[in-house]
Design a protein around this motif. Structure first.
Motif, PDB file in Angstrom:
ATOM      1  N   SER A 211       0.735  -1.201  -0.049  1.00  0.00           N
ATOM      2  CA  SER A 211      -0.045   0.042  -0.114  1.00  0.00           C
ATOM      3  C   SER A 211       0.922   1.335   0.028  1.00  0.00           C
ATOM      4  CB  SER A 211      -0.850  -0.201   1.233  1.00  0.00           C
ATOM      5  OG  SER A 211      -1.982   1.121   1.327  1.00  0.00           O
ATOM      6  N   MET A 212       0.531   2.234  -0.992  1.00  0.00           N
ATOM      7  CA  MET A 212       1.598   3.424  -1.050  1.00  0.00           C
ATOM      8  C   MET A 212       0.565   4.636  -1.407  1.00  0.00           C
ATOM      9  SD  MET A 212       4.051   2.225  -3.869  1.00  0.00           S
ATOM     10  CE  MET A 212       5.266   3.339  -3.469  1.00  0.00           C
ATOM     11  N   ALA A 213       1.211   5.887  -1.052  1.00  0.00           N
ATOM     12  CA  ALA A 213       0.437   6.910  -1.543  1.00  0.00           C
ATOM     13  C   ALA A 213       0.735   7.092  -3.270  1.00  0.00           C
ATOM     14  CB  ALA A 213       0.754   8.235  -0.886  1.00  0.00           C
ATOM     15  N   PHE A 214      -0.405   7.747  -3.692  1.00  0.00           N
ATOM     16  CA  PHE A 214      -0.098   7.878  -5.009  1.00  0.00           C
ATOM     17  C   PHE A 214       1.299   8.590  -5.403  1.00  0.00           C
ATOM     18  CE2 PHE A 214      -4.773   7.461  -5.663  1.00  0.00           C
ATOM     19  CZ  PHE A 214      -4.792   6.913  -6.933  1.00  0.00           C
ATOM     20  N   ILE A 215       1.366   9.873  -4.700  1.00  0.00           N
ATOM     21  CA  ILE A 215       2.585  10.673  -4.627  1.00  0.00           C
ATOM     22  C   ILE A 215       3.802   9.951  -4.666  1.00  0.00           C
ATOM     23  CG2 ILE A 215       2.697  11.417  -2.470  1.00  0.00           C
ATOM     24  CD1 ILE A 215       3.438  14.305  -3.662  1.00  0.00           C
ATOM     25  N   ASP A 216       3.930   8.790  -3.972  1.00  0.00           N
ATOM     26  CA  ASP A 216       5.442   8.078  -3.717  1.00  0.00           C
ATOM     27  C   ASP A 216       5.445   6.931  -4.909  1.00  0.00           C
ATOM     28  OD1 ASP A 216       5.910   9.637  -1.618  1.00  0.00           O
ATOM     29  OD2 ASP A 216       4.587   8.102  -0.149  1.00  0.00           O
ATOM     30  N   ALA A 217       4.388   6.733  -5.570  1.00  0.00           N
ATOM     31  CA  ALA A 217       4.615   5.630  -6.600  1.00  0.00           C
ATOM     32  C   ALA A 217       5.262   5.834  -7.678  1.00  0.00           C
ATOM     33  CB  ALA A 217       3.240   4.974  -6.732  1.00  0.00           C
ATOM     34  N   GLN A 218       6.245   4.828  -8.203  1.00  0.00           N
ATOM     35  CA  GLN A 218       6.891   4.970  -9.576  1.00  0.00           C
ATOM     36  C   GLN A 218       6.575   3.870 -10.542  1.00  0.00           C
ATOM     37  OE1 GLN A 218       8.906   7.712 -10.083  1.00  0.00           O
ATOM     38  NE2 GLN A 218       8.333   8.402  -7.824  1.00  0.00           N
ATOM     39  N   PRO A 219       7.126   3.901 -11.582  1.00  0.00           N
ATOM     40  CA  PRO A 219       6.687   2.884 -12.484  1.00  0.00           C
ATOM     41  C   PRO A 219       7.272   1.514 -12.102  1.00  0.00           C
ATOM     42  CG  PRO A 219       7.302   4.660 -13.648  1.00  0.00           C
ATOM     43  CD  PRO A 219       7.245   5.010 -12.268  1.00  0.00           C
ATOM     44  N   GLU A 220       8.281   1.256 -11.388  1.00  0.00           N
ATOM     45  CA  GLU A 220       8.939   0.225 -10.964  1.00  0.00           C
ATOM     46  C   GLU A 220       7.781  -0.637  -9.874  1.00  0.00           C
ATOM     47  OE1 GLU A 220      10.806   2.725 -11.208  1.00  0.00           O
ATOM     48  OE2 GLU A 220      11.882   2.944  -9.268  1.00  0.00           O
ATOM     49  N   ASP A 221       7.184   0.242  -9.154  1.00  0.00           N
ATOM     50  CA  ASP A 221       6.172  -0.231  -8.087  1.00  0.00           C
ATOM     51  C   ASP A 221       5.023  -0.935  -9.163  1.00  0.00           C
ATOM     52  OD1 ASP A 221       7.607   0.788  -5.876  1.00  0.00           O
ATOM     53  OD2 ASP A 221       6.761   2.832  -6.671  1.00  0.00           O
ATOM     54  N   LEU A 222       4.694  -0.334 -10.214  1.00  0.00           N
ATOM     55  CA  LEU A 222       3.566  -0.914 -10.807  1.00  0.00           C
ATOM     56  C   LEU A 222       3.927  -2.304 -11.476  1.00  0.00           C
ATOM     57  CD1 LEU A 222       0.696  -0.489 -11.929  1.00  0.00           C
ATOM     58  CD2 LEU A 222       1.645   1.027 -13.445  1.00  0.00           C
ATOM     59  N   SER A 223       5.405  -2.330 -11.916  1.00  0.00           N
ATOM     60  CA  SER A 223       5.897  -3.376 -12.688  1.00  0.00           C
ATOM     61  C   SER A 223       5.663  -4.713 -11.663  1.00  0.00           C
ATOM     62  CB  SER A 223       7.354  -3.156 -13.027  1.00  0.00           C
ATOM     63  OG  SER A 223       8.172  -3.276 -11.800  1.00  0.00           O
ATOM     64  N   LYS A 224       5.685  -4.305 -10.600  1.00  0.00           N
ATOM     65  CA  LYS A 224       5.541  -5.541  -9.561  1.00  0.00           C
ATOM     66  C   LYS A 224       4.375  -6.169  -9.250  1.00  0.00           C
ATOM     67  CE  LYS A 224       9.962  -4.251  -7.453  1.00  0.00           C
ATOM     68  NZ  LYS A 224      10.219  -3.053  -6.580  1.00  0.00           N
TER      69      LYS A 224
END
Ligand SMILES: Cc1cc2nc3c(=O)[nH]c(=O)nc-3n(C[C@H](O)[C@H](O)[C@H](O)COP(=O)(O)O)c2cc1C
Length: 163
Positions: free
Chosen positions: A48-61
């Protein structure tokens, strides 16, 4: 003699992305997380993360995503929009058919945010896995149960490959 290697379960991750600017929306996130965590298994982790902290590598997992945001001034909150602005091309090119679900806290309406996210999801070729939950109007404690249920439902669906 060497032991045979244990078969490792498939590693999946359910990613929760949120913007929670108030006590009520923080409570919604807590409920959502607790529902998802209740369905966590060896093969499925919850992040779980805030939108503002998320990067594409987080999505890749991720194997599935839940968005939680507010509606403000007739649209999704700015920080949620910022995430879509920063991830649209990556998500379209690398995460096709990603199952996703949405929770919107809307003091008045929520329709515009719901339509906008559905339209962006289509544009990214993502898979809307569950009906969007709009927690509309004056705050009600039963929003928490609905958010928890959505979290659990989504986690089970991703874990079992149903979406
Ligand atoms: C500046 C501002 C604009 C808002 N605009 C909308 C809106 O366009 N539609 C809506 O449904 N709610 C709107 N709201 C209400 C928010 O959705 C609501 O306050 C927020 O989700 C937090 O929920 P809570 O007040 O229960 O903590 C607005 C709130 C603020 C502060």
């Amino acid at each position: 003699m060497k032991k045979p290697a244990m078969e490792t379960p498939q590693n999946k991750q359910l990613l929760i992305l949120s913007h929670c600017p108030s006590i009520n929306t923080q409570a919604l996130l807590n409920a959502l997380e607790s529902g998802a965590m209740a369905a966590q298994t060896e093969a499925l982790s919850i992040r779980s993360m805030a939108f503002i902290d998320a990067q594409p590598e987080d999505l890749s997992k991720a194997s599935g995503v839940i968005f939680l945001c507010t509606e403000n001034i007739g649209y999704m909150s700015g920080l949620a929009k910022d995430w879509f602005d920063r991830h649209f091309y990556y998500a379209s090119e690398h995460c096709q058919a990603m199952p996703y679900a949405v929770i919107i806290r809307a003091g008045l309406d929520g329709t515009a945010t719901s339509k906008a996210i559905a339209s962006i999801g289509q544009g990214m070729s993502w898979n809307e896995a569950l009906p969007t939950l709009v927690c509309r109007g004056e705050w009600r404690e039963n929003f928490l149960g609905q958010a928890k249920e959505l979290g659990e439902h989504m986690a089970v669906s991703v874990d079992m490959g149903l979406v």
